[in-house]
Design a protein around this motif. Structure first.
Motif, mmCIF file in Angstrom:
data_model
loop_
_atom_site.group_PDB
_atom_site.id
_atom_site.type_symbol
_atom_site.label_atom_id
_atom_site.label_comp_id
_atom_site.label_asym_id
_atom_site.label_seq_id
_atom_site.Cartn_x
_atom_site.Cartn_y
_atom_site.Cartn_z
ATOM 1 N N GLU A 99 0.834 -1.201 0.000
ATOM 2 C CA GLU A 99 0.000 0.000 0.000
ATOM 3 C C GLU A 99 0.877 1.264 0.000
ATOM 4 O OE1 GLU A 99 -4.099 1.072 2.101
ATOM 5 O OE2 GLU A 99 -2.445 0.796 3.524
ATOM 6 N N SER A 100 1.945 1.228 0.749
ATOM 7 C CA SER A 100 2.884 2.351 0.778
ATOM 8 C C SER A 100 3.512 2.563 -0.598
ATOM 9 C CB SER A 100 3.964 2.094 1.833
ATOM 10 O OG SER A 100 4.899 3.124 1.842
ATOM 11 N N GLN A 101 3.897 1.485 -1.259
ATOM 12 C CA GLN A 101 4.449 1.587 -2.614
ATOM 13 C C GLN A 101 3.412 2.195 -3.558
ATOM 14 O OE1 GLN A 101 5.386 -2.604 -3.094
ATOM 15 N NE2 GLN A 101 7.570 -2.132 -3.185
ATOM 16 N N SER A 102 2.175 1.762 -3.426
ATOM 17 C CA SER A 102 1.111 2.259 -4.287
ATOM 18 C C SER A 102 0.892 3.756 -4.090
ATOM 19 C CB SER A 102 -0.178 1.484 -4.014
ATOM 20 O OG SER A 102 -1.244 1.987 -4.778
ATOM 21 N N HIS A 103 0.928 4.209 -2.845
ATOM 22 C CA HIS A 103 0.771 5.640 -2.585
ATOM 23 C C HIS A 103 1.938 6.437 -3.191
ATOM 24 C CE1 HIS A 103 -2.858 5.581 -0.216
ATOM 25 N NE2 HIS A 103 -2.373 4.606 0.528
ATOM 26 N N GLU A 104 3.136 5.895 -3.081
ATOM 27 C CA GLU A 104 4.301 6.553 -3.660
ATOM 28 C C GLU A 104 4.172 6.655 -5.177
ATOM 29 O OE1 GLU A 104 9.175 6.174 -3.771
ATOM 30 O OE2 GLU A 104 8.001 4.481 -3.053
ATOM 31 N N VAL A 105 3.788 5.559 -5.814
ATOM 32 C CA VAL A 105 3.599 5.551 -7.268
ATOM 33 C C VAL A 105 2.511 6.554 -7.652
ATOM 34 C CG1 VAL A 105 2.734 4.146 -9.192
ATOM 35 C CG2 VAL A 105 4.495 3.230 -7.673
ATOM 36 N N GLY A 106 1.440 6.591 -6.887
ATOM 37 C CA GLY A 106 0.352 7.531 -7.168
ATOM 38 C C GLY A 106 0.819 8.979 -7.128
ATOM 39 N N LYS A 107 1.634 9.311 -6.145
ATOM 40 C CA LYS A 107 2.171 10.677 -6.050
ATOM 41 C C LYS A 107 3.069 10.990 -7.246
ATOM 42 C CE LYS A 107 2.070 10.858 -1.018
ATOM 43 N NZ LYS A 107 2.892 10.836 0.207
#
Length: 118
Positions: A99-107
Protein backbone atom coordinates in the motif's frame (compact mmCIF):
# COMPACT_ATOMS: atom_id res chain seq x y z
CA UNK A 1 17.62 12.56 -19.86
CA UNK A 2 14.76 10.12 -20.30
CA UNK A 3 15.28 8.11 -23.47
CA UNK A 4 12.95 5.22 -22.71
CA UNK A 5 10.09 4.39 -20.38
CA UNK A 6 12.64 2.15 -18.63
CA UNK A 7 14.44 5.31 -17.49
CA UNK A 8 11.33 6.62 -15.70
CA UNK A 9 11.56 6.27 -11.93
CA UNK A 10 7.77 5.93 -11.70
CA UNK A 11 7.88 2.96 -14.08
CA UNK A 12 10.65 1.30 -12.02
CA UNK A 13 8.73 1.82 -8.78
CA UNK A 14 5.51 0.52 -10.30
CA UNK A 15 7.34 -2.63 -11.43
CA UNK A 16 8.52 -3.13 -7.83
CA UNK A 17 4.94 -2.61 -6.64
CA UNK A 18 3.66 -5.20 -9.12
CA UNK A 19 6.23 -7.75 -7.96
CA UNK A 20 5.12 -7.07 -4.38
CA UNK A 21 1.49 -7.72 -5.36
CA UNK A 22 2.44 -11.05 -6.90
CA UNK A 23 4.31 -12.01 -3.72
CA UNK A 24 1.40 -10.90 -1.55
CA UNK A 25 -1.23 -12.76 -3.54
CA UNK A 26 0.81 -15.98 -3.57
CA UNK A 27 -0.26 -16.26 0.07
CA UNK A 28 -3.97 -15.85 -0.70
CA UNK A 29 -6.23 -18.91 -0.49
CA UNK A 30 -6.67 -20.89 -3.70
CA UNK A 31 -10.38 -20.05 -3.79
CA UNK A 32 -9.35 -16.42 -4.52
CA UNK A 33 -7.38 -17.27 -7.68
CA UNK A 34 -10.21 -16.07 -9.96
CA UNK A 35 -11.34 -13.35 -7.56
CA UNK A 36 -9.24 -10.93 -5.59
CA UNK A 37 -5.91 -12.47 -6.63
CA UNK A 38 -6.66 -12.02 -10.32
CA UNK A 39 -8.09 -8.53 -9.89
CA UNK A 40 -5.15 -7.29 -7.84
CA UNK A 41 -2.60 -8.69 -10.24
CA UNK A 42 -4.34 -7.18 -13.26
CA UNK A 43 -4.66 -3.78 -11.60
CA UNK A 44 -1.00 -3.85 -10.60
CA UNK A 45 0.25 -4.93 -14.04
CA UNK A 46 -1.85 -2.20 -15.63
CA UNK A 47 0.07 0.57 -13.86
CA UNK A 48 3.56 0.12 -15.39
CA UNK A 49 2.04 -1.10 -18.66
CA UNK A 50 0.08 2.12 -19.16
CA UNK A 51 3.01 4.28 -18.07
CA UNK A 52 5.14 2.57 -20.72
CA UNK A 53 2.49 2.73 -23.43
CA UNK A 54 1.77 6.38 -22.75
CA UNK A 55 5.45 7.26 -22.86
CA UNK A 56 5.66 5.64 -26.27
CA UNK A 57 2.84 7.76 -27.68
CA UNK A 58 3.54 10.68 -29.97
CA UNK A 59 1.98 13.55 -28.07
CA UNK A 60 1.40 14.88 -24.55
CA UNK A 61 -2.36 14.40 -24.74
CA UNK A 62 -2.06 10.68 -25.31
CA UNK A 63 0.64 10.40 -22.64
CA UNK A 64 -1.67 12.15 -20.16
CA UNK A 65 -4.51 9.80 -21.10
CA UNK A 66 -2.42 6.70 -20.39
CA UNK A 67 -1.08 8.18 -17.16
CA UNK A 68 -4.71 8.73 -16.17
CA UNK A 69 -5.45 5.07 -16.82
CA UNK A 70 -2.40 4.07 -14.77
CA UNK A 71 -3.59 6.35 -11.97
CA UNK A 72 -7.05 4.78 -12.06
CA UNK A 73 -5.59 1.27 -11.94
CA UNK A 74 -3.48 2.32 -8.96
CA UNK A 75 -6.63 3.54 -7.17
CA UNK A 76 -8.31 0.21 -7.98
CA UNK A 77 -5.33 -1.56 -6.44
CA UNK A 78 -5.51 0.55 -3.28
CA UNK A 79 -9.19 -0.35 -2.95
CA UNK A 80 -8.44 -4.04 -3.44
CA UNK A 81 -5.72 -3.88 -0.79
CA UNK A 82 -8.29 -2.46 1.63
CA UNK A 83 -10.68 -5.29 0.79
CA UNK A 84 -7.92 -7.88 1.31
CA UNK A 85 -7.10 -6.30 4.67
CA UNK A 86 -10.77 -6.27 5.73
CA UNK A 87 -11.15 -9.94 4.76
CA UNK A 88 -7.94 -10.95 6.51
CA UNK A 89 -6.36 -12.20 3.27
CA UNK A 90 -2.59 -12.22 3.01
CA UNK A 91 0.20 -11.04 5.26
CA UNK A 92 -0.76 -7.72 6.87
CA UNK A 93 2.85 -6.47 6.81
CA UNK A 94 3.04 -7.13 3.04
CA UNK A 95 -0.29 -5.37 2.55
CA UNK A 96 1.05 -2.31 4.40
CA UNK A 97 4.29 -2.30 2.42
CA UNK A 98 2.51 -2.68 -0.90
CA UNK A 99 0.00 0.00 0.00
CA UNK A 100 2.88 2.35 0.78
CA UNK A 101 4.45 1.59 -2.61
CA UNK A 102 1.11 2.26 -4.29
CA UNK A 103 0.77 5.64 -2.58
CA UNK A 104 4.30 6.55 -3.66
CA UNK A 105 3.60 5.55 -7.27
CA UNK A 106 0.35 7.53 -7.17
CA UNK A 107 2.17 10.68 -6.05
CA UNK A 108 4.74 10.22 -8.80
CA UNK A 109 2.05 9.81 -11.49
CA UNK A 110 0.25 12.89 -10.21
CA UNK A 111 3.52 14.85 -10.31
CA UNK A 112 4.10 13.92 -13.95
CA UNK A 113 0.52 14.84 -14.82
CA UNK A 114 1.01 18.25 -13.20
CA UNK A 115 4.26 18.85 -15.10
CA UNK A 116 2.82 18.05 -18.51
CA UNK A 117 -0.42 20.01 -18.24
CA UNK A 118 -1.54 21.73 -21.41
Amino acid sequence: MVQSFRDLEVWKRSIQMTVSIYRLTQGFPKDEIYGLTSQMRRSAVSVPSNIAEGHGRLNKGEYRQFLGIARGSNFELQTQLEIARALGKGDSKLIDETESQSHEVGKMIFGILERIKD
